[in-house]
Design a protein around this motif. Structure first.
Motif, PDB file in Angstrom:
ATOM      1  N   MET A 313     -29.339 -29.585  41.296  1.00  0.00           N
ATOM      2  CA  MET A 313     -28.896 -30.658  40.398  1.00  0.00           C
ATOM      3  C   MET A 313     -30.100 -31.413  39.807  1.00  0.00           C
ATOM      4  SD  MET A 313     -25.940 -29.712  40.401  1.00  0.00           S
ATOM      5  CE  MET A 313     -25.235 -30.702  39.097  1.00  0.00           C
ATOM      6  N   ASN A 314     -31.147 -31.602  40.628  1.00  0.00           N
ATOM      7  CA  ASN A 314     -32.384 -32.240  40.126  1.00  0.00           C
ATOM      8  C   ASN A 314     -32.968 -31.436  38.971  1.00  0.00           C
ATOM      9  OD1 ASN A 314     -32.244 -34.148  42.048  1.00  0.00           O
ATOM     10  ND2 ASN A 314     -34.085 -33.582  43.164  1.00  0.00           N
ATOM     11  N   ILE A 315     -33.010 -30.113  39.184  1.00  0.00           N
ATOM     12  CA  ILE A 315     -33.560 -29.216  38.159  1.00  0.00           C
ATOM     13  C   ILE A 315     -32.772 -29.353  36.860  1.00  0.00           C
ATOM     14  CG2 ILE A 315     -33.725 -26.758  37.492  1.00  0.00           C
ATOM     15  CD1 ILE A 315     -34.418 -26.147  40.432  1.00  0.00           C
ATOM     16  N   LEU A 316     -31.447 -29.286  36.983  1.00  0.00           N
ATOM     17  CA  LEU A 316     -30.612 -29.299  35.775  1.00  0.00           C
ATOM     18  C   LEU A 316     -30.669 -30.659  35.068  1.00  0.00           C
ATOM     19  CD1 LEU A 316     -27.593 -27.126  36.980  1.00  0.00           C
ATOM     20  CD2 LEU A 316     -29.540 -26.449  35.583  1.00  0.00           C
ATOM     21  N   LYS A 318     -33.292 -32.589  34.999  1.00  0.00           N
ATOM     22  CA  LYS A 318     -34.607 -32.617  34.343  1.00  0.00           C
ATOM     23  C   LYS A 318     -34.560 -31.820  33.027  1.00  0.00           C
ATOM     24  CE  LYS A 318     -39.403 -32.269  35.885  1.00  0.00           C
ATOM     25  NZ  LYS A 318     -39.793 -33.513  36.523  1.00  0.00           N
ATOM     26  N   ILE A 319     -33.931 -30.648  33.087  1.00  0.00           N
ATOM     27  CA  ILE A 319     -33.835 -29.795  31.889  1.00  0.00           C
ATOM     28  C   ILE A 319     -32.988 -30.481  30.818  1.00  0.00           C
ATOM     29  CG2 ILE A 319     -32.874 -27.612  31.006  1.00  0.00           C
ATOM     30  CD1 ILE A 319     -33.664 -26.365  33.729  1.00  0.00           C
ATOM     31  N   GLU A 320     -31.868 -31.075  31.249  1.00  0.00           N
ATOM     32  CA  GLU A 320     -30.959 -31.720  30.291  1.00  0.00           C
ATOM     33  C   GLU A 320     -31.656 -32.890  29.599  1.00  0.00           C
ATOM     34  OE1 GLU A 320     -27.757 -31.889  27.990  1.00  0.00           O
ATOM     35  OE2 GLU A 320     -28.243 -30.299  29.396  1.00  0.00           O
ATOM     36  N   ALA A 321     -32.451 -33.655  30.375  1.00  0.00           N
ATOM     37  CA  ALA A 321     -33.135 -34.829  29.810  1.00  0.00           C
ATOM     38  C   ALA A 321     -34.066 -34.418  28.673  1.00  0.00           C
ATOM     39  CB  ALA A 321     -33.910 -35.550  30.910  1.00  0.00           C
ATOM     40  N   ASP A 322     -34.741 -33.268  28.830  1.00  0.00           N
ATOM     41  CA  ASP A 322     -35.733 -32.872  27.815  1.00  0.00           C
ATOM     42  C   ASP A 322     -35.185 -31.951  26.737  1.00  0.00           C
ATOM     43  OD1 ASP A 322     -37.721 -34.399  28.667  1.00  0.00           O
ATOM     44  OD2 ASP A 322     -38.977 -32.830  29.518  1.00  0.00           O
ATOM     45  N   PHE A 323     -34.252 -31.081  27.109  1.00  0.00           N
ATOM     46  CA  PHE A 323     -33.850 -30.035  26.156  1.00  0.00           C
ATOM     47  C   PHE A 323     -32.420 -30.162  25.631  1.00  0.00           C
ATOM     48  CE2 PHE A 323     -37.375 -27.823  28.333  1.00  0.00           C
ATOM     49  CZ  PHE A 323     -38.141 -27.510  27.225  1.00  0.00           C
ATOM     50  N   LYS A 324     -31.610 -31.004  26.255  1.00  0.00           N
ATOM     51  CA  LYS A 324     -30.226 -31.196  25.787  1.00  0.00           C
ATOM     52  C   LYS A 324     -29.517 -29.861  25.530  1.00  0.00           C
ATOM     53  CE  LYS A 324     -30.819 -35.804  24.943  1.00  0.00           C
ATOM     54  NZ  LYS A 324     -31.957 -35.964  25.838  1.00  0.00           N
ATOM     55  N   LEU A 325     -29.509 -28.985  26.538  1.00  0.00           N
ATOM     56  CA  LEU A 325     -28.917 -27.655  26.336  1.00  0.00           C
ATOM     57  C   LEU A 325     -27.423 -27.636  26.668  1.00  0.00           C
ATOM     58  CD1 LEU A 325     -31.736 -25.452  27.928  1.00  0.00           C
ATOM     59  CD2 LEU A 325     -31.275 -25.778  25.509  1.00  0.00           C
ATOM     60  N   GLY A 326     -26.942 -28.714  27.311  1.00  0.00           N
ATOM     61  CA  GLY A 326     -25.521 -28.776  27.646  1.00  0.00           C
ATOM     62  C   GLY A 326     -25.100 -27.766  28.697  1.00  0.00           C
ATOM     63  N   ILE A 327     -26.016 -27.431  29.628  1.00  0.00           N
ATOM     64  CA  ILE A 327     -25.671 -26.401  30.634  1.00  0.00           C
ATOM     65  C   ILE A 327     -25.640 -26.968  32.053  1.00  0.00           C
ATOM     66  CG2 ILE A 327     -26.539 -24.421  29.312  1.00  0.00           C
ATOM     67  CD1 ILE A 327     -29.162 -24.617  30.883  1.00  0.00           C
ATOM     68  N   SER A 328     -25.776 -28.305  32.197  1.00  0.00           N
ATOM     69  CA  SER A 328     -25.953 -28.846  33.554  1.00  0.00           C
ATOM     70  C   SER A 328     -24.681 -28.784  34.408  1.00  0.00           C
ATOM     71  CB  SER A 328     -26.481 -30.274  33.500  1.00  0.00           C
ATOM     72  OG  SER A 328     -25.602 -31.073  32.759  1.00  0.00           O
ATOM     73  N   ASN A 365     -38.589 -12.971  24.543  1.00  0.00           N
ATOM     74  CA  ASN A 365     -37.215 -12.979  24.021  1.00  0.00           C
ATOM     75  C   ASN A 365     -36.442 -14.260  24.307  1.00  0.00           C
ATOM     76  OD1 ASN A 365     -37.591 -10.371  23.056  1.00  0.00           O
ATOM     77  ND2 ASN A 365     -37.082  -9.496  25.043  1.00  0.00           N
ATOM     78  N   TYR A 366     -36.873 -14.997  25.350  1.00  0.00           N
ATOM     79  CA  TYR A 366     -36.158 -16.230  25.689  1.00  0.00           C
ATOM     80  C   TYR A 366     -37.139 -17.396  25.819  1.00  0.00           C
ATOM     81  CZ  TYR A 366     -32.405 -12.990  26.829  1.00  0.00           C
ATOM     82  OH  TYR A 366     -31.452 -12.005  26.761  1.00  0.00           O
ATOM     83  N   PRO A 367     -37.886 -17.700  24.726  1.00  0.00           N
ATOM     84  CA  PRO A 367     -38.915 -18.738  24.858  1.00  0.00           C
ATOM     85  C   PRO A 367     -38.349 -20.083  25.303  1.00  0.00           C
ATOM     86  CG  PRO A 367     -38.573 -18.141  22.538  1.00  0.00           C
ATOM     87  CD  PRO A 367     -37.833 -17.147  23.355  1.00  0.00           C
ATOM     88  N   LEU A 368     -37.146 -20.412  24.811  1.00  0.00           N
ATOM     89  CA  LEU A 368     -36.554 -21.704  25.170  1.00  0.00           C
ATOM     90  C   LEU A 368     -36.200 -21.722  26.664  1.00  0.00           C
ATOM     91  CD1 LEU A 368     -35.510 -24.443  24.301  1.00  0.00           C
ATOM     92  CD2 LEU A 368     -33.379 -23.392  23.584  1.00  0.00           C
ATOM     93  N   ALA A 369     -35.611 -20.628  27.138  1.00  0.00           N
ATOM     94  CA  ALA A 369     -35.251 -20.554  28.558  1.00  0.00           C
ATOM     95  C   ALA A 369     -36.510 -20.597  29.427  1.00  0.00           C
ATOM     96  CB  ALA A 369     -34.470 -19.262  28.830  1.00  0.00           C
ATOM     97  N   PHE A 370     -37.594 -19.978  28.953  1.00  0.00           N
ATOM     98  CA  PHE A 370     -38.833 -19.981  29.738  1.00  0.00           C
ATOM     99  C   PHE A 370     -39.384 -21.401  29.847  1.00  0.00           C
ATOM    100  CE2 PHE A 370     -43.372 -19.325  30.619  1.00  0.00           C
ATOM    101  CZ  PHE A 370     -43.267 -18.509  31.731  1.00  0.00           C
ATOM    102  N   GLU A 371     -39.316 -22.163  28.739  1.00  0.00           N
ATOM    103  CA  GLU A 371     -39.780 -23.564  28.788  1.00  0.00           C
ATOM    104  C   GLU A 371     -38.950 -24.356  29.797  1.00  0.00           C
ATOM    105  OE1 GLU A 371     -42.572 -24.633  27.480  1.00  0.00           O
ATOM    106  OE2 GLU A 371     -42.701 -22.557  26.846  1.00  0.00           O
ATOM    107  N   ALA A 372     -37.636 -24.127  29.762  1.00  0.00           N
ATOM    108  CA  ALA A 372     -36.764 -24.815  30.723  1.00  0.00           C
ATOM    109  C   ALA A 372     -37.115 -24.369  32.147  1.00  0.00           C
ATOM    110  CB  ALA A 372     -35.303 -24.519  30.404  1.00  0.00           C
TER     111      ALA A 372
END
Length: 644
Positions: A313-316, A318-328, A365-372
């Motif tokens: 949950m911490n990971i998700l 952190k990712i949501e705060a920076d990337f707003k991917l809507g996957i948390s 192929n997944y630069p955005l996922a790699f950043e996350a």
């Protein structure tokens, strides 16, 4: 047969969509155009006898032409087989020499003299000394020391456990099949038949004990047992601390490790001491041990203990705060990351590195996922106080990438109904135009005439495209267009389907394009670009430090002469790309780079950046496009290449 330069040229030609210029190939290999001409000539000589040739296209460069698929494929197989079994293998590049020296020293029974090593690979003593600095750094990551003793030479010292981990990384070049873990440079002596036997034992035991293991994990275990067997025969043993031992013996994985070892002992007539069994159990702990009969809810309760769940949950967050991917809140992602992290924590604890053969593809192929994934890695480090490397980040990125794809499917294409006055002709015209223009964004579920509209169930429709005005109120929006869809009509529909998605070209600004510069190092490029962006008031003060921090975690050079540096977290108020191309390539970490694209994303951005990432992905994959962009001298030329 084929030296490393020729292999590089062949690999590039095989994957190129169009001709590649001699200059591009020269830059990739970091040699002159004249050397490249000679290389192409040599390569062509070899290919002509093997069903292919390199065609020279006037004014455009070189292209691979394959006349006989079968004999060309045979030729490729022979290259890889030869590479793996050639006793006269001589490493050429610094990286190859470092790999060679690590293998050589790991396998050595005593001290090795510097002069002997230099003679063995035909280089000077000073070259070897320089290479050994890199060897030292790599070995230090495994807590292995390189000891030097006057009049004796060099030898490796470190715990047997750490040496074993290091060996498994460097001794076998692991490709996709178990049959390929054979010796490189004639350094290893485990027979193929022994490897096959060990693999059979592992596969049988994990099947009987209902253990789910990934292919990569099985390969790792196979290699480790092979090395263990080899070392026991040579009288070496692993030592483990007693406290660690007790913790491992208490796990159910230990029982499975015992079964695997008993079978190996009967087969090879050797005795594995207890720490060896514990050591194999660590491997099983480092994989996903799930009984296949459980349903996912039970699995979560069983596997995701409170600590791991909290970490996920911490990971998700952190990712949501920076990337707003809507996957948390993605359940599948929470379970996937949890199941991945539980065994990973065991791996980090025992210093076990797992090589990720997909890393390069994930980054491309997944630069955005790699950043996350990098943010996920930082969250793991903060939570557990252990550093993780980019191989692991790649695995985390795979889970995140899958969730991003699921998210896209969820929002899915908008369902549209086409309405026309009369006759199917115009409806079909609109139908096909929509299909060709908006294949991904719109699912045209049908066409109907206006008078039949009231009978149509609109519950399954997101919007209507109509070639006639519709006066009455409908439960879904109507986009009114001409029967022959023109530019304005398409623009109307586009606004409705993908609001807020910018044109890719909005991200490229004329004053942020720095073409054909002469810089000698990565440091010079980063500082120049930072100064330019800072002067224009586009980035904050900490921008350069954040870019360097990101580079330290995993270099942003993707191969194909491209690097995409960016800050670890957003440090600008707008989203933009700043480009710098170089007259000559520079070395960026371990790859030549000539096209540098600074990627700056707006803080707290909610915009849909997929089109930008898609474009970057296309450029990274395409050699001929990169060479044209690098040759462009003006903004207009540069944009013309992108538009084509």
């Amino acid at each position: 047969m084929l030296n490393s330069r020729l292999k590089t040229i062949l690999r590039k030609l095989m994957t190129a969509e169009g001709p590649l210029t001699g200059k591009y190939l020269a830059n990739i290999n970091q040699v002159t155009s004249r050397t490249t001409r000679e290389d192409v000539k040599s390569l062509n000589g070899l290919l002509c006898e093997n069903g292919a040739n390199v065609d020279s296209v006037m004014g455009k460069g070189y292209q691979l032409v394959i006349d006989d698929d079968k004999s060309f494929r045979k030729f490729l197989q022979s290259i890889f087989k030869e590479e793996a079994s050639d006793d006269t293998f001589t490493p050429k590049s610094p990286e190859e020499r470092v790999n060679y020296l690590i293998k050589r020293l790991l396998l050595s029974e005593g001290y090795e003299k510097l002069d002997d090593l230099a003679d063995e690979i035909y280089v000077s003593k000073s070259t070897i000394q320089n290479d050994l600095k890199h060897v030292k750094n790599i070995l230090a990551e495994y807590e292995i020391r390189l000891e030097s003793r006057p009049n004796y030479g060099l030898r490796i010292t470190g715990s047997e456990l750490k040496c074993r981990f290091c060996m498994s990384e460097y001794l076998f070049e692991r490709n996709d099949e178990a049959g390929d873990y054979l010796s490189e440079a004639g350094l290893t002596t485990v027979a193929q038949s022994d490897l096959d036997t060990i693999q059979t034992i592992i596969l049988r035991q994990i099947e009987e004990n209902h253990i789910t293991m990934s292919d990569i994990a099985i390969n790792n275990l196979l290699i480790h047992i092979a090395i263990a067997y080899k070392r026991i025969i040579s009288g070496y043993h692993v030592t483990l601390y007693q406290s660690d031992m007790q913790h491992i013996i208490d796990q159910k994985e230990y029982l499975v490790a015992q079964k695997i070892v008993r079978e190996a002992e009967d087969t090879f007539h050797v005795e594995f001491p207890q720490p060896e069994i514990a050591y194999i159990a660590i491997h099983l702990l480092g994989t996903k041990m799930l009984s296949q009969s459980n349903d996912s809810k039970e699995v979560v309760e069983q596997v995701l203990d409170e600590g791991v769940y909290q970490l996920v949950m911490n990971i998700l967050d952190k990712i949501e705060a920076d990337f707003k991917l809507g996957i948390s809140q993605d359940k599948e992602l929470i379970i996937g990351l949890g199941l991945h992290l539980k065994p990973s924590i065991n791996r980090y604890k025992y210093g076990m590195n797992v090589r990720n053969p997909m890393l390069k593809n994930i980054k491309r192929n997944y630069p955005l996922a790699f950043e996350a994934g990098i943010l996920a890695g930082i969250a793991v480090e903060e939570h557990l106080g252990i550093e993780i490397n980019e191989n692991e980040i790649g695995y985390l990125a795979l889970h995140i990438g899958a969730a991003i794809e699921r998210q896209k499917l969820k929002s899915g294409p908008k369902r549209c109904l086409v309405v026309c006055a009369s006759g199917l002709g115009t409806a079909k015209l609109i139908y096909y135009k929509l299909k060709s223009q908006f294949a991904r964004e719109i699912d045209v579920i049908g066409t109907t005439e206006y008078y039949k509209l009231e009978k149509y169930d609109l519950n399954d429709v997101d919007f209507i495209v109509s070639s006639i005005p519709i006066a009455e109120e409908l439960p879904v929006p109507v986009v009114e267009v001409n029967a022959i869809l023109g530019e304005q009509d398409l623009e109307k529909i586009k606004k409705f389907v993908a609001p807020g998605r910018q044109s890719v070209y909005d991200y490229f600004q004329k004053d942020l394009l720095f073409l054909k510069k002469s810089f000698a190092s990565k440091k010079e490029v980063l500082e120049f670009m930072h100064n330019q962006l800072h002067e224009k008031g586009l980035v904050e003060a900490g921008f350069l430090d954040a870019v360097k921090e990101r580079e330290e975690i995993a270099p942003t050079s993707f191969g194909n002469l491209i690097a995409v540096p960016h800050p670890i977290t957003p440090k600008s108020d707008t989203t933009f790309l700043a480009i710098c191309t170089l007259v000559k390539p520079i070395t960026w970490h371990d790859k030549p780079v000539q096209f540098i694209c600074f990627l700056c994303v707006k803080k707290n951005s909610t915009e849909d950046l997929q089109s930008m990432y898609d474009l970057l992905g296309k450029i990274i994959e395409n050699g001929p496009v990169v060479q044209k962009l690098v040759s462009s001298g003006t903004y207009e030329e540069f944009l013309a290449v992108l538009e084509s």
